[in-house]
Design a protein around this motif. Sequence first.
Motif, PDB file in Angstrom:
ATOM      1  N   CYS A  51      42.275  40.320  42.228  1.00  0.00           N
ATOM      2  CA  CYS A  51      43.052  41.229  42.259  1.00  0.00           C
ATOM      3  C   CYS A  51      43.332  41.429  43.981  1.00  0.00           C
ATOM      4  O   CYS A  51      44.608  41.666  44.201  1.00  0.00           O
ATOM      5  N   THR A  52      42.573  41.269  44.470  1.00  0.00           N
ATOM      6  CA  THR A  52      42.828  41.240  46.159  1.00  0.00           C
ATOM      7  C   THR A  52      43.974  40.177  46.599  1.00  0.00           C
ATOM      8  O   THR A  52      44.861  40.433  47.083  1.00  0.00           O
ATOM      9  N   THR A  53      43.757  39.056  46.179  1.00  0.00           N
ATOM     10  CA  THR A  53      44.573  38.091  46.409  1.00  0.00           C
ATOM     11  C   THR A  53      46.015  38.145  45.773  1.00  0.00           C
ATOM     12  O   THR A  53      46.886  37.905  46.194  1.00  0.00           O
ATOM     13  N   ALA A  54      45.825  38.798  44.660  1.00  0.00           N
ATOM     14  CA  ALA A  54      47.196  38.934  43.759  1.00  0.00           C
ATOM     15  C   ALA A  54      48.094  39.999  44.551  1.00  0.00           C
ATOM     16  O   ALA A  54      49.305  39.934  44.759  1.00  0.00           O
ATOM     17  N   ALA A  55      47.208  40.891  45.058  1.00  0.00           N
ATOM     18  CA  ALA A  55      47.981  42.305  45.875  1.00  0.00           C
ATOM     19  C   ALA A  55      48.610  41.463  47.007  1.00  0.00           C
ATOM     20  O   ALA A  55      49.737  42.153  47.445  1.00  0.00           O
ATOM     21  N   LEU A  56      47.969  40.599  47.717  1.00  0.00           N
ATOM     22  CA  LEU A  56      48.592  40.244  48.838  1.00  0.00           C
ATOM     23  C   LEU A  56      49.935  39.359  48.812  1.00  0.00           C
ATOM     24  O   LEU A  56      50.850  39.150  49.408  1.00  0.00           O
ATOM     25  N   ARG A  57      50.114  38.848  47.395  1.00  0.00           N
ATOM     26  CA  ARG A  57      51.252  38.159  47.030  1.00  0.00           C
ATOM     27  C   ARG A  57      52.221  39.018  46.024  1.00  0.00           C
ATOM     28  O   ARG A  57      53.371  38.455  45.745  1.00  0.00           O
ATOM     29  N   SER A  58      52.038  40.070  46.027  1.00  0.00           N
ATOM     30  CA  SER A  58      52.591  40.848  44.962  1.00  0.00           C
ATOM     31  C   SER A  58      52.880  40.246  43.541  1.00  0.00           C
ATOM     32  O   SER A  58      53.876  40.170  43.006  1.00  0.00           O
ATOM     33  N   ALA A  59      51.790  39.753  43.329  1.00  0.00           N
ATOM     34  CA  ALA A  59      51.773  38.991  41.794  1.00  0.00           C
ATOM     35  C   ALA A  59      50.794  39.662  40.936  1.00  0.00           C
ATOM     36  O   ALA A  59      49.960  40.652  41.307  1.00  0.00           O
ATOM     37  N   PRO A  60      50.978  39.390  39.541  1.00  0.00           N
ATOM     38  CA  PRO A  60      50.465  40.074  38.530  1.00  0.00           C
ATOM     39  C   PRO A  60      49.266  39.541  38.253  1.00  0.00           C
ATOM     40  O   PRO A  60      48.848  38.349  38.685  1.00  0.00           O
ATOM     41  N   VAL A  61      48.155  39.837  37.626  1.00  0.00           N
ATOM     42  CA  VAL A  61      46.666  39.076  37.378  1.00  0.00           C
ATOM     43  C   VAL A  61      46.720  39.066  35.506  1.00  0.00           C
ATOM     44  O   VAL A  61      47.143  40.072  34.808  1.00  0.00           O
ATOM     45  N   ARG A  62      46.217  38.113  35.463  1.00  0.00           N
ATOM     46  CA  ARG A  62      46.202  37.623  34.099  1.00  0.00           C
ATOM     47  C   ARG A  62      44.371  37.543  33.723  1.00  0.00           C
ATOM     48  O   ARG A  62      43.969  36.754  34.348  1.00  0.00           O
ATOM     49  N   ALA A  63      43.853  38.458  33.140  1.00  0.00           N
ATOM     50  CA  ALA A  63      42.409  38.432  32.928  1.00  0.00           C
ATOM     51  C   ALA A  63      42.012  37.790  31.640  1.00  0.00           C
ATOM     52  O   ALA A  63      42.542  38.203  30.634  1.00  0.00           O
ATOM     53  N   LEU A  64      41.484  36.615  31.615  1.00  0.00           N
ATOM     54  CA  LEU A  64      41.321  35.592  30.251  1.00  0.00           C
ATOM     55  C   LEU A  64      39.698  35.691  30.106  1.00  0.00           C
ATOM     56  O   LEU A  64      38.829  35.375  30.834  1.00  0.00           O
TER      57      LEU A  64
END
Length: 292
Positions: A172-185
């Motif tokens: 989530c931290t990494t995605a926030a830096l990229r303004s990207a969504p997260v897919r939790a599988l």
Amino acid sequence: MDDSPQVQEIVVGVDALPESGPALEWGAAEARHRGCPLRLVHAVDLGTATLSRRASAGATSLIEQSGRDLLAEAAAQVAARHPDLEIAAAVSIEEPAAALLDATGPYSLLVIGSRGRGGFSSLLLGSVSRRVAAHTECPVVVVHAPPAPAQGLSVLVGVLGEQDVPVVRFACTTAALRSAPVRALHTWSAVSDAGHMVPLVNSLDEEEREHMALLSRTVEAGRGDFPRGQVVLDVVGGPAAAALVEASAHASLLVVGAPRRGRLGRLGMHLGSVVHAVLHHAHCPIAVVPVG
């Protein structure tokens, strides 16, 4: 975003150029995203030179100088693309896995590439990457090909159970830096899980709901202030490795967890079949986050 150790520097293991180029660029971009310095590390192989009776001190110096020249070239390439980035470089005379581990700490993010000709050769298919990922105190990102354009792609995180809260946190931290969504599988198997995780269920539908609840609890505990609406929860049946590898084709980064094993020489270096499989076969960079 949370009270876990925050990344304060990006360390990139540099082997040969241009082979280390993808890892170098990924690490530089990550340092820019996180607003932290970039440190380049190269291990020179002095074994043959120092063990040979005919080798001179001059030969050893030449080998070390070649490592410094390599890092200078790598730093120049990064500076040309990222002129505002703080860059440092260091040559190590340790063996590659030890050099990388000694260069990092709990506040580092280590980036390594694929096979090259020098000290970090066979990073993906040999023992170095497995040893580093098994014993590191910090997350390790393995970049084995030029990453595909990441615009619009999610950060994919594999969730086994509630022990993976730090893995979700990192994703989530990494995605926030990229303004990207997260897919939790999360994956499950009716055959392997029956009578183990949810012994009181009496239907596959109810068992699947239990797995979804497990995934939801883990993500909620790890997402911090990452928007709930930007996280997709996905529960699928079947082997975890196959599902993660397939899903990685549509991700900018795959994040998985691996149990902490201690420093080199103290414990074994087994990573588990899922991490081993994704290190070999994932279609995007892989982040291995130590847990436990």
